[in-house]
Motif scaffolding. Structure first.
Motif, PDB file in Angstrom:
ATOM      1  N   ARG A   1     -48.888  49.324   6.845  1.00 19.47           N
ATOM      2  CA  ARG A   1     -48.507  48.154   6.053  1.00 19.47           C
ATOM      3  C   ARG A   1     -48.761  48.384   4.572  1.00 19.47           C
ATOM      4  NH1 ARG A   1     -51.581  45.153   9.735  1.00 19.47           N
ATOM      5  NH2 ARG A   1     -52.930  44.382   8.056  1.00 19.47           N
TER       6      ARG A   1
ATOM      7  N   TYR B   1     -33.181  47.041  11.132  1.00 19.45           N
ATOM      8  CA  TYR B   1     -34.327  47.004  10.228  1.00 19.45           C
ATOM      9  C   TYR B   1     -35.577  46.492  10.925  1.00 19.45           C
ATOM     10  CZ  TYR B   1     -33.833  41.936  10.071  1.00 19.45           C
ATOM     11  OH  TYR B   1     -33.776  40.611  10.421  1.00 19.45           O
ATOM     12  N   VAL B   2     -36.698  46.765  10.284  1.00 18.78           N
ATOM     13  CA  VAL B   2     -37.981  46.183  10.654  1.00 18.78           C
ATOM     14  C   VAL B   2     -38.707  45.816   9.365  1.00 18.78           C
ATOM     15  CG1 VAL B   2     -40.244  46.569  11.708  1.00 18.78           C
ATOM     16  CG2 VAL B   2     -38.210  47.512  12.786  1.00 18.78           C
ATOM     17  N   LEU B   3     -39.118  44.566   9.252  1.00 21.57           N
ATOM     18  CA  LEU B   3     -40.000  44.163   8.159  1.00 21.57           C
ATOM     19  C   LEU B   3     -41.431  44.442   8.598  1.00 21.57           C
ATOM     20  CD1 LEU B   3     -38.358  40.757   7.150  1.00 21.57           C
ATOM     21  CD2 LEU B   3     -37.998  43.006   6.129  1.00 21.57           C
TER      22      LEU B   3
ATOM     23  N   HIS C   1     -42.812  48.299   3.051  1.00 24.11           N
ATOM     24  CA  HIS C   1     -42.313  46.922   3.089  1.00 24.11           C
ATOM     25  C   HIS C   1     -41.366  46.739   4.267  1.00 24.11           C
ATOM     26  CE1 HIS C   1     -39.103  43.981   2.273  1.00 24.11           C
ATOM     27  NE2 HIS C   1     -40.047  43.267   1.685  1.00 24.11           N
ATOM     28  N   SER C   2     -40.433  47.697   4.433  1.00 21.38           N
ATOM     29  CA  SER C   2     -39.468  47.609   5.537  1.00 21.38           C
ATOM     30  C   SER C   2     -38.835  48.969   5.785  1.00 21.38           C
ATOM     31  CB  SER C   2     -38.384  46.563   5.254  1.00 21.38           C
ATOM     32  OG  SER C   2     -37.776  46.782   3.990  1.00 21.38           O
ATOM     33  N   TYR C   3     -38.274  49.089   6.971  1.00 24.28           N
ATOM     34  CA  TYR C   3     -37.622  50.321   7.420  1.00 24.28           C
ATOM     35  C   TYR C   3     -36.187  49.949   7.778  1.00 24.28           C
ATOM     36  CZ  TYR C   3     -36.355  54.109  10.632  1.00 24.28           C
ATOM     37  OH  TYR C   3     -35.702  55.138  11.259  1.00 24.28           O
ATOM     38  N   TRP C   4     -35.217  50.758   7.320  1.00 20.94           N
ATOM     39  CA  TRP C   4     -33.791  50.443   7.535  1.00 20.94           C
ATOM     40  C   TRP C   4     -33.040  51.666   8.053  1.00 20.94           C
ATOM     41  CZ3 TRP C   4     -31.607  45.633   6.590  1.00 20.94           C
ATOM     42  CH2 TRP C   4     -32.461  44.699   5.978  1.00 20.94           C
TER      43      TRP C   4
ATOM     44  N   ASP D   1     -45.127  44.051   9.030  1.00 19.36           N
ATOM     45  CA  ASP D   1     -46.064  42.927   8.939  1.00 19.36           C
ATOM     46  C   ASP D   1     -47.345  43.232   9.708  1.00 19.36           C
ATOM     47  OD1 ASP D   1     -45.364  42.640  11.633  1.00 19.36           O
ATOM     48  OD2 ASP D   1     -43.914  41.053  11.225  1.00 19.36           O
TER      49      ASP D   1
ATOM     50  N   VAL E   1     -32.138  43.175   1.924  1.00 17.95           N
ATOM     51  CA  VAL E   1     -33.461  42.553   1.867  1.00 17.95           C
ATOM     52  C   VAL E   1     -33.365  41.168   1.222  1.00 17.95           C
ATOM     53  CG1 VAL E   1     -35.766  42.697   0.855  1.00 17.95           C
ATOM     54  CG2 VAL E   1     -34.724  44.744   1.852  1.00 17.95           C
TER      55      VAL E   1
END
Length: 230
Positions: free
Chosen positions: A198, A186-188, A202-205, A190, A142
């Motif tokens: 949301r 990953y995906v941030l 925050h994010s997916y990994w 938003d 990140v």
């Protein structure tokens, strides 16, 4: 200004401390790389303070041992990791304890061999050191995307690999990769996602070390305090 002096002045990627003595730390532990690893652009590193660096180093050997034990017939790079792990067990100071610790992680699987006895397995997502280092890796990833972002340890959840939520399946992106040894996607989270999603994420990994795959979720709010050593 030389790069090492710049690194000393930059805040720690893991706690935000500016000590004047920060150094580059491998996001993916150096001990899991094969000796002849081809790393496009070189190993990914982030600035790290001496305190965080020391905490991580205490857990990385066991993490490497678990990674080496995961999966079916090993690839050539993982075979090298297995040989490195086996050599470490001969260390007169720590080898016996490291081997006993790894052995305690091995359990019977539900899948029988042809002779009816169960295959052996490790459950890496249940191991404290594996979870701690997986959280460290994701926090470094990140930070590498935005060096202003410092993710506390208690905002990362580590799980066994699961298929991504429907919301992220079509937009997941490739991240840092060492071919055949480590990969990340990953995906941030938003404005593309529902407000409820949301608010929590925050994010997916998805991260993979050789045959070990884990799912990691970075949440917006800190979870209850974790053990001081992860």
């Amino acid at each position: 200004m030389p790069q090492n002096q710049k690194d000393q002045q930059r805040p720690c990627a893991y706690c935000g401390a500016s000590t004047g003595r920060n150094q580059r730390e491998h996001v993916v532990p150096k001990c899991v790389y094969a000796s002849r690893a081809t790393i496009p652009g070189g190993p990914l590193t982030v600035p790290t303070c001496p305190s965080c660096n020391h905490r991580f180093s205490k857990h990385e050997a066991h993490f490497r041992n678990v990674v080496a034990a995961c999966g079916p017939s090993p690839s050539a790079p993982r075979h090298e990791l297995i040989e490195k792990t086996m050599r470490s067990f001969r260390n007169p100071k720590s080898g016996r304890g490291d081997l006993q610790r790894l052995w305690r992680q091995i359990t019977d699987s539900a899948v029988p061999k042809p002779d009816g006895t169960p295959y052996k397995q490790v459950m890496p997502h249940m191991d404290d050191d594996v979870r701690f280092i997986a959280r460290k890796v994701v926090r470094g990833l990140v930070h590498s995307l935005d060096w202003h972002t410092v993710i506390p340890d208690n905002r990362v959840i580590v799980r066994e690999f699961i298929d991504p939520p429907e919301e992220v399946t079509d937009v997941i992106e490739p991240g840092y990769c060492v071919p055949g040894q480590f990969s990340s996607h990953y995906v941030l989270i938003d404005e593309r996602f529902a407000e409820e999603f949301r608010r929590d994420m925050h994010s997916y990994w998805q991260i993979k070390f050789f045959d070990l795959e884990l799912t990691c979720l970075v949440v917006q709010k800190a979870l209850p305090p974790l053990d001081a050593d992860g």
